[in-house]
Structures are given as C-alpha cells and as structure tokens.
Motif scaffolding. Structure first.
Motif, PDB file in Angstrom:
ATOM      1  N   LYS A 469       0.837  -1.189   0.000  1.00 17.57           N
ATOM      2  CA  LYS A 469       0.000   0.000   0.000  1.00 17.57           C
ATOM      3  C   LYS A 469       0.887   1.260   0.000  1.00 17.57           C
ATOM      4  CE  LYS A 469      -3.985   2.094   2.314  1.00 17.57           C
ATOM      5  NZ  LYS A 469      -5.022   1.914   3.364  1.00 17.57           N
ATOM      6  N   GLY A 470       0.681   2.131  -0.977  1.00 15.05           N
ATOM      7  CA  GLY A 470       1.496   3.332  -1.100  1.00 15.05           C
ATOM      8  C   GLY A 470       2.905   3.071  -1.594  1.00 15.05           C
ATOM      9  N   MET A 471       3.171   1.839  -2.022  1.00 18.97           N
ATOM     10  CA  MET A 471       4.525   1.429  -2.382  1.00 18.97           C
ATOM     11  C   MET A 471       5.102   2.270  -3.518  1.00 18.97           C
ATOM     12  SD  MET A 471       5.539  -2.362  -3.774  1.00 18.97           S
ATOM     13  CE  MET A 471       4.497  -2.214  -5.247  1.00 18.97           C
ATOM     14  N   TRP A 472       4.367   2.385  -4.627  1.00 21.14           N
ATOM     15  CA  TRP A 472       4.880   3.125  -5.780  1.00 21.14           C
ATOM     16  C   TRP A 472       4.992   4.613  -5.471  1.00 21.14           C
ATOM     17  CZ3 TRP A 472       7.144   0.882  -9.783  1.00 21.14           C
ATOM     18  CH2 TRP A 472       6.850  -0.454 -10.045  1.00 21.14           C
ATOM     19  N   GLU A 473       4.055   5.124  -4.688  1.00 19.57           N
ATOM     20  CA  GLU A 473       4.087   6.545  -4.356  1.00 19.57           C
ATOM     21  C   GLU A 473       5.258   6.881  -3.430  1.00 19.57           C
ATOM     22  OE1 GLU A 473       0.182   5.389  -5.850  1.00 19.57           O
ATOM     23  OE2 GLU A 473       1.390   4.600  -4.194  1.00 19.57           O
TER      24      GLU A 473
END
Length: 720
Positions: A469-473
């Motif tokens: 969760k939120g990894m790419w961001e």
C-alpha cells in the motif's frame, strides 16, 4: 539579405560558431578544371579581359608604391588583429560575467566531511555539522556549540580510540540457527589455511561530520555508530602491505597514525596466487545444504524436525567490457565484494563479470580457445573463470528483429546497442544461469565505504518488510529524515498526499489501453480493496526490484529518453511507465523472466533505466526504492530540498531532466560531481587544492566515514 539570415542579431559572441560547412569541397588550383566556374564560356571571356592573365599587360609598381602598399597592409593587419583580440577578450570576459551560479551554489559549503580520525567521539556525543551550524545561528544548546573531540597534539597524533573488527554476520546466533542450517566456514585457498579476512571500523564518528540529506542507515537497519577509514577498510585486501608479502603496497605516503593496530589481530593474506572463482565454488559446495529444501527423513518412530528455511542465492554481476583497465584500487574493491559477499557469507552470493565483447567479429560462442583468451586478455588473473562473455551481435541473434513501432529513438542508436539495451545481456544471463533467486546489476564506477554484506543484506531485509500500500508513491519520493521524521511519519505523509491528489493510488497491475500484454500472475492481484488494507499486503514478500534512486513517472518530466518506447500500438496512448536513473538494482528471477518473455514474445522494449521498473509496474510486482544515505556538499534548507526534489512546480523543473543540475553536488546520481571528490579525499588524494597527505598529517588525520554508496567514481588516486 535572404530570409534565412534576416533575423540574425549581429552579436559578436554568436559569430564564433562552428558550422557544418565542408571546407574540403572548396575548389583549389588543382580542381579548377572540374569547377562549374572555370572552363565555362564566362570564364574564358573573363580571362581574355583580365590584364593580370597576361604578364605584358600587368602594371609595374614603383618602389614608393610598394612601400606604401606594405605600410598600408601592416596597418590593416594590426587593426584587424587588435579588433579580433578585443572581441575574444570581450567574449571571454562577458562569458565569465554571465556564468551564473546555480541556486544551490549560494548556500554555505559543508566542511564536516573532512574531519579526520583525530576528531573521533563516541556516537552519543556526536553532533552533525548541520546541527552545529544551526545552533550557532539560533543559539541552540551550548553543548552543541562546543567541538567535543580531544585537543589535537603535535606530539600525539594517534586517534583517540582503536579500530575493531566489523562483523555483520550472525550465523552462530541462537536465533539464526533456530530457523537456518549452520554455516560452514570458507577459506581462500584450497588447503584451507588462509582464512577470509575481516575489515575494521572505528567505534565512533568524527565530531561535526556532515549528516546525509536523503536516506537513513538506521532506518535500513545498518550500523550508523561506526566509521571506516582506508586502512581498516582496504588494508586486509592488500592496500597497506608490500607486494613482496602479497599485497599492493599503496600506502607509502599516506598519513597512518594508529593504522598498524589492525595487524595485532588480523593476518596478512598473500593474494599473488589466489583464484577467486575456485574459492567461491568451494564455498558453495561446502554449504549446499543451506540453499536446497530440507529433505531430512526421520527414523522410524521419530518425529520429523521442523524444516529449516532455504537461504536465497544471489548473483552479483559486475558490468564490464573489453579494454577496461583495472587499477589497484579497483582490484581492492572487487576483492572486498567477493570476500564479504561470497566467502564470508557461506556462499550466499556469487560474484560474476558480465563482460561485453565490443568487437562483434570475435566468435566467442564458437571457439573455447577464443573465449578463454578473451577473458584472460581482459581480466586480472585472480578473477579468471568468473566471466561470462556477450556481444551485441549475440543479442541480435537471441532477440532478433523486428522491434516495430518505436515512439522516439532520441539516442539515434540501434535497438541492440548496449546504450539502448544493456538489459538484454542481463535477461540472457538470467536464462543461461537460472539457479539464482536475485541478480544484482552493478556498475564498475560504484564504490562503497562500508561492508558489502551488511549493505546488501539489510537493504533486502528492509525491502521485504515494506507493505504494498502506497509502495509506488513512496518509491517516487526522496526520504528526508530531518524533515519527514520517522519512516512511519513519511508513510503517513505520502498517504495523505495520495488522498488529496487527483490521481488514483497504484493497487495491483494498472489497466490501460493496449493490443497485447502478457497476463499478470495470480499472486499479484490485490487480496482486498485499497482502503480496506491496513498496510498488510506485501509485508514479508521479497521485492522484485530494489533501486537506489526514486522510481518516478517519466511522463511527468522532460527526461530525455522518456519516449524511447517500442513494440506498443502507436494508435493508442503510450503505456504508463516508470523509471529509476542509474541501472543499478537488485532484480528477482521472476521479474527477469517476465522481462525476457516481454522482449522475445511481445517485442516490447524501453530504454534500460525505464524497462525493469516499467515491467514490474505493468505486472503488479513489488518495487522498492531503498533510502540509502546521500550527502550534499552545500547546506540546503530542507524545505527547499523537498520542494526541488519531491514536488517540482512543473515538468521542466524535475531533477530527472533539465533540473538535474541539482544533483551535481551530491554523492549519488549519474552525474554527481561531489561523489568522486569525496571518495578520492577518503583515499588520501589532494582535490581542488585541498586535502592530501600533508594536510592530513598536520590536521585532523585521514578521513573516516559512515557506510556510503558513491556514484560515479571515474578514476581513483590516493596519497602521492
């Protein structure tokens, strides 16, 4: 004046330009017969009327006329020469005047990098240079205002503490042996008489040494309470003892107070007859039981013991090429990699050279003798039998044309050139050597001041614990600990930014218009909706790609190669993509297999720094940017750093494009200028009229730094 030139401003600075005019094509005396002018009727009539073509008709010059002509000529030459000189000088002066500093060059220079081993203090007493400078401005705690390192005496130049062995391996701990097989020790020689050496660190930090702006050793799980200087770091690999003893004898003119203390516990290794390929192979054979599934069959009536965990295997790949020159410093670095990653770890890593044969005419795949000679001509003897050769011609056969529908080939290079397709060889390597779980793509101009196993192991463990969760961001932003606080705070900040933005968060493989894509794997489909996930999915899952610069969206920048996209339908919008500058990364076998299939089945292709992150993005794999420590040589305000690097106001301001000048003063980027200076100063070199043996001797001693990754380092030198 024609329309082509009518709008040109007559600026003297613009007259000194290089043109593409070919002066070789101007007619000469020998080419008059072929000239369109000479040999024409016009030329004949002109010749007949010209008195200078008939000696009898030429006017004669009197002596006075000749003198006047000579004086006039000299005056004209003098005037013209003076004018040209003035124009050149004016042009140079104006250029100097117009050379404006970048905005970041106006910030104060940081000098704490150069504090040496005589300023060492316990970690609990260390105050960073930035904190010290800020307290001086704002009247902070008085303790911070004092430089607490011991007074430097002319009579005693010894460091205030002794170096100790640095051991990041915990193989004999009860916690490790509970879940893993025991590790059999490995040796450098076949007779098992030469033990793998340790390296040494000081259990302190130079007072007021500069702190990193990006990243955190503590967050990754590394030891941030020690520092490494060149004798303890490189001495065990031959830096500080003579060639007659099997070393390299490179420290003769170096400041060396207290350096010999490492030999009180360490034995010198004679490296003259070492074969690292044999040492790696023996080490793996002794520890095979660690890398295969536990197949212990209990005796009748006995209960089966709990299975031991399989330890992953890593290929650590040095990307080199024919003609590359291996300096003694490079040899020290490679010995450190092999010893620390492979020999001391019980075979968890194998170090390889993926050697690019530039001459396509050399038949490396058809002659064992040619293959062996190519290796021996291009690698130091101690590294023979560690190389895998490849060529661009080989890749043309392995991944044959056509590769259609290129959007824009900015490099103007063939698709199989190493510049555009360095990943081809890596993909191929993973297919011919498939027994590894992870492949580290490592460049020859990288350097690391700390312990390789600690760094690689901790980076992998940290990435494994990151949620999806939120990894790419999170991966698209630089982590600034002094501004963002803890990693938890940083994670919450990114989540809030996602909620307030107009863009949907990445959750599983992205959906986009396309006319041909491989199906995603079942295990990458999110198990629950984004909002229902409490940062659970992905924790404990190994990362498929770990990068060392942020993974950004090139479509939001003016990065020059953002449109080098091939094999997708040109009638549809360009596919979404991701990029990480510098191809240095850890890639999983799963990712490399998909990259390989995308290339040969789908004919998909992108520029090397864009291809692995994009494939991971398209296929919903786990991607992480590891926030290692990155330093700046100017004391930027943290809010400015955050604004410039994490949220530029427009695409042209991105630090991954026209704004990349902002990276010049740091320790890790493709064009970082500070990285080489700091690294060579650490080796004892004099740089920009500063540092070197004399200054170290009369000042605070040789440099001692925390674990730091440097790029690029194009050449090395030490005390001279």
């Amino acid at each position: 004046m024609s329309g082509r030139f009518s709008n040109i401003e007559l600026n003297p600075r613009k007259l000194w330009v290089r043109t593409r005019f070919n002066y070789d094509k101007l007619p000469t005396a020998d080419s008059q017969n072929s000239s369109p002018l000479f040999g024409s009727p016009f030329a004949k009539s002109w010749k007949s009327r010209n008195p200078w073509t008939d000696r009898r008709l030429r006017p004669r010059l009197s002596l006075s006329r000749m003198i006047m002509l000579l004086v006039t000529t000299l005056l004209l030459v003098s005037m013209i020469g003076s004018t040209i000189f003035k124009k050149h000088r004016w042009h140079g002066d104006r250029y100097k005047e117009e050379r404006k500093k970048y905005h970041w060059e106006h910030y104060p220079r940081l000098r704490g990098f150069w504090n040496g081993v005589r300023t060492l203090v316990p970690p609990s007493e260390w105050v960073s240079e930035q904190t010290f400078a800020k307290s001086a401005e704002t009247g902070g705690p008085e303790d911070w205002m004092k430089q607490k390192y011991p007074a430097i005496s002319k009579d005693n130049k010894e460091p205030p503490m002794d170096p100790i062995p640095f051991n990041p391996y915990k193989f004999d701990s009860e916690a490790y042996l509970k879940d893993h097989h025991e590790v059999n020790p490995c040796y450098i020689d076949e007779a098992e008489t030469i033990e793998a050496p340790d390296i040494y660190a000081y259990p302190g930090i130079p007072q007021n040494q500069t702190a990193p702006f990006f990243g955190s050793l503590e967050e990754i799980g590394m030891n941030d309470k020690v520092c490494f200087e060149r004798f303890g770091r490189l001495g065990p690999y031959g830096y500080s003892y003579p060639r007659e003893e099997g070393g390299l004898g490179m420290s003769g003119k170096s400041e060396a107070a207290g350096a010999n203390k490492i030999w009180a516990t360490e034995k010198k290794v004679d490296y003259r007859d070492v074969s690292w390929a044999s040492a790696q192979r023996r080490c793996y054979d002794k520890n095979k039981h660690r890398f295969v599934k536990n197949e212990t069959v209990p005796a009748e009536g006995e209960e089966a013991p709990p299975p031991k965990k399989k330890v992953p295997r890593h290929a650590y790949i040095l990307r080199t090429w024919t003609g590359y020159k291996y300096s003694d410093y490079q040899i020290l670095t490679i010995r450190a990699m092999i010893n620390e990653l492979s020999i001391k770890s019980g075979g968890e890593y194998d170090v390889h050279f993926l050697l690019h044969v530039k001459d396509d005419s050399i038949p490396i795949w058809s002659s064992e003798e040619v293959y062996r000679k190519t290796v021996e001509d291009n690698l130091p003897k101690e590294f023979w039998n560690m190389a895998t050769l490849w060529s661009e011609q080989q890749m043309r056969m392995y991944y044959p044309e056509p590769f259609p529908n290129n959007v824009y080939n900015h490099a103007k290079a063939p698709i199989h050139s190493v510049y555009r397709s360095a990943h081809f060889a890596l993909q191929w390597f993973s297919q011919v050597k498939p027994d590894y779980d992870y492949y580290w793509n490592w460049e020859m101009d990288l350097r690391f001041s700390g312990h390789y196993y600690e760094f690689n192991n901790k980076v992998g463990e940290w990435a494994k614990q990151q949620p999806r969760k939120g990894m790419w961001e999170r991966a698209s932003r630089y982590y600034i600990p002094e501004l963002h606080g803890s990693w938890r705070n940083f994670t919450e900040m990114v989540e809030e930014e996602i909620y307030t933005s107009d863009e949907k968060p990445v959750w599983g493989p992205p959906k986009f218009d396309n006319t041909g894509m491989l199906d995603p794997l079942d295990e990458v489909i999110p198990p629950r909706p984004y909002l229902a996930d409490d940062y659970e999915w992905g924790v404990g899952e190994e990362a498929d790609i770990i990068t060392f610069n942020p993974i950004f969206d090139p479509a939001k920048t003016n990065w020059v190669f953002r449109d080098d996209v091939t094999g997708y339908d040109l009638e549809l919008p360009e596919p979404p993509r991701r990029c990480a500058i510098i191809t240095v990364a850890r890639l999983s076998k799963r990712l490399l297999d998909i990259m390989h299939r995308e290339t040969y089945l789908m004919k998909h292709h992108m520029f090397p720094e864009m291809w692995p992150p994009t494939v991971a993005f398209h296929h919903g794999l786990k991607a992480v940017y590891a926030p290692h420590a990155v330093y700046f040589d100017h004391n930027w305000p943290l809010e400015i750093v955050d604004g410039v690097f994490n949220r530029p106001p427009k695409p042209t301001d991105s630090v991954f494009g026209w704004g990349e000048h902002n990276q010049l003063g740091n320790s890790f980027y493709y064009n970082a200028g500070f990285s080489s200076e700091w690294w060579r100063r650490w080796l004892g070199s004099r740089e920009n009229d500063q540092g070197g043996a004399d200054e170290e001797e009369t000042g605070t001693g040789r440099l001692c730094m925390k674990s730091t990754l440097f790029h690029p380092v194009k050449f090395e030198k030490g005390s001279e």
